[in-house]
Design an enzyme around this catalytic site. Structure first.
Site, PDB file in Angstrom:
ATOM      1  CD  GLU A 135     -21.308   4.595 -61.561  1.00  0.00           C
ATOM      2  OE1 GLU A 135     -21.476   3.370 -61.384  1.00  0.00           O
ATOM      3  OE2 GLU A 135     -22.129   5.446 -61.164  1.00  0.00           O
ATOM      4  CB  CYS A 145     -20.151   3.024 -48.363  1.00  0.00           C
ATOM      5  SG  CYS A 145     -19.476   3.488 -46.790  1.00  0.00           S
ATOM      6  CB  CYS A 150     -17.712   6.672 -48.176  1.00  0.00           C
ATOM      7  SG  CYS A 150     -16.983   5.289 -49.076  1.00  0.00           S
ATOM      8  CB  CYS A 169     -15.265   5.366 -45.490  1.00  0.00           C
ATOM      9  SG  CYS A 169     -15.916   3.708 -45.721  1.00  0.00           S
TER      10      CYS A 169
HETATM   11 ZN    ZN Z   1     -23.466   3.210 -56.984  1.00  0.00          ZN
HETATM   12 ZN    ZN Z   2     -17.280   3.588 -47.547  1.00  0.00          ZN
END
Ligand code: ZN
Ligand code: ZN
Length: 181
Positions: A135, A145, A150, A169
């Protein structure tokens, strides 16, 4: 402000265990390299209770906090025990607006495994830190992502939270460094 360096307040709403707040704050510092402070608790947000769903409306809480003034902190992560929803989902683990000021983390669904069993406390704390960092990532303008390890991967279920690492990541890290510059 003389510095671009952001400071993050970790805000308990109601009776949230100190150890969870410290764990979240510690991971914000180690992963995002931002200073943190655990703030004095505010009351749990009864104003956001949806009587029909018996859950708390995340958007109502975020609107309330976005209009509040936190003088020492650019971003605030509020942590609460209540179950959160947004109208299009049955529940959410956390919620934040892209580039906003305040994000939410609900501990409610983190204390159960998908099979209904109860995980050790250490797992619950780790899940809370992952949701909090995710968040905060949105508050810092990071998008979702596709890499499922990640931190910015979207998690619809607890198994997806467990699959994430407590790190961004390479791509998201570079994007974040650029945002924080
Ligand atoms: Zn989210
Ligand atoms: Zn990422």
């Amino acid at each position: 402000m003389t510095s671009n360096k952001k400071s993050v307040g970790v805000l308990p709403l109601g009776d949230v265990p100190e150890i969870v707040l410290k764990f979240i704050a510690g991971h914000i510092t180690s992963c995002f390299k931002l200073t943190t402070q655990i703030l004095l608790p505010l009351e749990q947000p009864e104003y956001a209770l949806d009587e029909r769903r018996l859950q708390y409306n995340a958007a109502t809480i975020i609107e309330t906090f976005e209009s509040m003034h936190f003088s020492d902190h650019d971003k605030v992560i509020a942590v609460l025990n209540q179950d959160l929803f947004i109208p299009i989902f049955t529940h959410v683990f956390g919620e934040a607006r892209q580039g906003g000021k305040c994000g939410l983390v609900s501990l409610f669904r983190l204390a159960k495994n998908p099979d209904g069993s109860t995980p050790p406390k250490s797992i619950i704390h780790e899940r809370a830190a992952k949701v909090a960092l995710h968040e905060l990532g949105h508050l810092l303008d990071l998008l979702h992502c596709e890499h499922n390890k990640c931190l910015m991967h979207f998690s619809g279920g607890i198994d997806e939270v467990d699959e994430m690492s407590l790190d961004l990541c390479e791509y998201c890290s570079i994007y974040l460094q650029d945002k924080l510059r």
